[in-house]
Design a protein around this motif. Structure first.
Motif, PDB file in Angstrom:
ATOM      1  N   PRO A 181      15.402 -16.491  14.769  1.00  0.00           N
ATOM      2  CA  PRO A 181      15.754 -17.239  15.993  1.00  0.00           C
ATOM      3  C   PRO A 181      16.301 -16.743  17.144  1.00  0.00           C
ATOM      4  O   PRO A 181      17.396 -16.191  16.853  1.00  0.00           O
ATOM      5  CB  PRO A 181      16.262 -18.530  15.453  1.00  0.00           C
TER       6      PRO A 181
ATOM      7  N   GLU B 121      11.255 -21.351  13.402  1.00  0.00           N
ATOM      8  CA  GLU B 121      12.166 -22.552  13.592  1.00  0.00           C
ATOM      9  C   GLU B 121      11.936 -23.377  14.922  1.00  0.00           C
ATOM     10  O   GLU B 121      12.182 -24.576  14.854  1.00  0.00           O
ATOM     11  CB  GLU B 121      13.475 -22.303  13.263  1.00  0.00           C
ATOM     12  N   SER B 122      11.353 -22.713  15.814  1.00  0.00           N
ATOM     13  CA  SER B 122      11.262 -23.470  17.101  1.00  0.00           C
ATOM     14  C   SER B 122      10.159 -22.962  17.795  1.00  0.00           C
ATOM     15  O   SER B 122      10.367 -21.796  18.418  1.00  0.00           O
ATOM     16  CB  SER B 122      12.542 -23.310  17.813  1.00  0.00           C
TER      17      SER B 122
ATOM     18  N   TYR C 128      21.904 -21.824  19.102  1.00  0.00           N
ATOM     19  CA  TYR C 128      20.890 -22.950  18.994  1.00  0.00           C
ATOM     20  C   TYR C 128      20.781 -23.953  20.169  1.00  0.00           C
ATOM     21  O   TYR C 128      19.836 -24.144  20.648  1.00  0.00           O
ATOM     22  CB  TYR C 128      20.870 -23.574  17.736  1.00  0.00           C
TER      23      TYR C 128
ATOM     24  N   ASP D 100      19.074 -21.913  23.020  1.00  0.00           N
ATOM     25  CA  ASP D 100      17.912 -21.756  22.818  1.00  0.00           C
ATOM     26  C   ASP D 100      17.144 -23.327  23.425  1.00  0.00           C
ATOM     27  O   ASP D 100      16.168 -22.984  24.199  1.00  0.00           O
ATOM     28  CB  ASP D 100      17.576 -21.718  21.333  1.00  0.00           C
ATOM     29  N   THR D 101      17.660 -24.201  23.099  1.00  0.00           N
ATOM     30  CA  THR D 101      17.228 -25.500  23.372  1.00  0.00           C
ATOM     31  C   THR D 101      17.062 -25.766  24.906  1.00  0.00           C
ATOM     32  O   THR D 101      16.198 -26.375  25.637  1.00  0.00           O
ATOM     33  CB  THR D 101      17.952 -26.633  22.620  1.00  0.00           C
TER      34      THR D 101
END
Length: 325
Positions: free
Chosen positions: A26, A34-35, A279, A282-283
């Motif tokens: 990630p 994962e995304s 994370y 990332d979002t």
């Protein structure tokens, strides 16, 4: 008995392993297992790697043809631009390996080989970063207008946007200079083009140094460190093209802060807050349509080089072990 892998097999394997690590790790703003993001999935990237591997490592193919055929095969399986930057970076690196090995197979050229800084692995000469870099420089110096023509066709087929907006040697027109000269015109605004101009210095210097900073038995840590190093070093070219320099510079500054916190956590007592920050970032990036794609491309090229230089090392180890994050 299964025959041992050839140097070409090892190169292809290192490339596929690098592409696998790219999506299994990630990375803020990038597509991963994962995304998903930016309308793409990890499966498309993995399929693209498999499709591009054959053309990229085709025996005796010119750099431009490797690029064009790899992009065409990618479009067939992915339907979109998943790996143009990777292909542009890996093609000269693959050609320089192939040129070195092809020379070693021709007896009358052995004397020439001894005068050049190219490894003959069939005679036990080790492939080193210095030799590979020197061989790559020679490949770049020998690029032709035909290479540029094929690369332009590949770029138009991938349709990434931005690269063709140059006042000189636009990809929308037929090139009149060789591929390296065309890339040199774009080197100030595009990090992939810069590699053609500087002999892949960012890969062999910045990238490999970042590889060495993390334990070889933790390939995901290596991958993330390389990515954040590139993203924190220069404004990401893909972000610049899509969103402008000001936003790209703000992402670079944020990457420096994120990288510092993550490195402290990765090299000392594990700190889950640093991972949570990544994370969350990332979002945020994906929600704003911000994709540091060029930094990811440079990461894959670095992982490919590192893996090929040490084919029994970290890049061939299982990546999905769950012990690195």
């Amino acid at each position: 008995m299964t025959p041992p892998p050839t140097p070409f097999d090892l190169a292809r394997e290192a490339f596929l392993a690098a592409c696998r690590l790219d999506v299994e790790t990630p990375k803020p703003g990038n597509v991963s297992v994962e995304s998903a993001g930016h309308g793409m999935t990890a499966a498309q990237f993995l399929a693209s790697a498999q499709a591009a591997a054959g053309p990229l490592f085709a025996h005796g193919a010119p750099v431009g043809k490797r690029i064009l055929d790899a992009v065409a095969r990618t479009r067939e399986v992915a339907g979109c631009n998943t790996n143009l930057g990777i292909v542009l970076l890996v093609a000269p690196l693959a050609a320089s390996l192939a040129a070195s090995l092809a020379t070693s197979l021709t007896a009358p050229l052995i004397a020439t080989l001894n005068e050049r800084d190219e490894p003959d692995e069939s005679r036990g000469e080790a492939l080193t970063a210095q030799r590979w870099r020197a061989a790559t420089e020679r490949v770049l110096a020998q690029l032709t207008v035909d290479d540029a023509r094929d690369a332009y066709r590949a770029i138009a087929l991938a349709n990434p946007g931005g690269l063709g907006d140059a006042p000189e040697q636009s990809v929308h027109d037929a090139p009149t200079v060789d591929l390296r000269a065309a890339m040199q015109l774009a080197a100030q605004r595009d990090s992939i083009a810069r590699q053609y101009a500087n002999g892949f210095a960012d890969i062999f210097e910045t990238g490999l140094a970042a590889v060495d900073e993390m334990p070889a038995e933790a390939p995901r840590l290596v991958t993330l460190n390389v990515f954040l190093t590139f993203l924190a070093s220069h404004p990401d070219s893909h972000i610049v093209r899509k969103h402008g320099m000001a936003l790209a510079q703000s992402v670079t500054l944020a990457a420096r802060a994120q990288h510092g916190r993550w490195r402290a956590a990765a090299t000392q007592t594990p700190d889950q807050s640093a991972l949570r920050d990544l994370y969350a970032w990332d979002t945020e990036l994906k929600s704003r349509g911000i994709n540091p794609g060029t930094s990811a491309d440079l990461t894959v090229a670095t992982l490919f080089v590192a893996g090929r230089l040490a084919p029994q090392g970290w890049v061939r180890a299982p990546a999905a072990r769950g012990d690195e994050t």
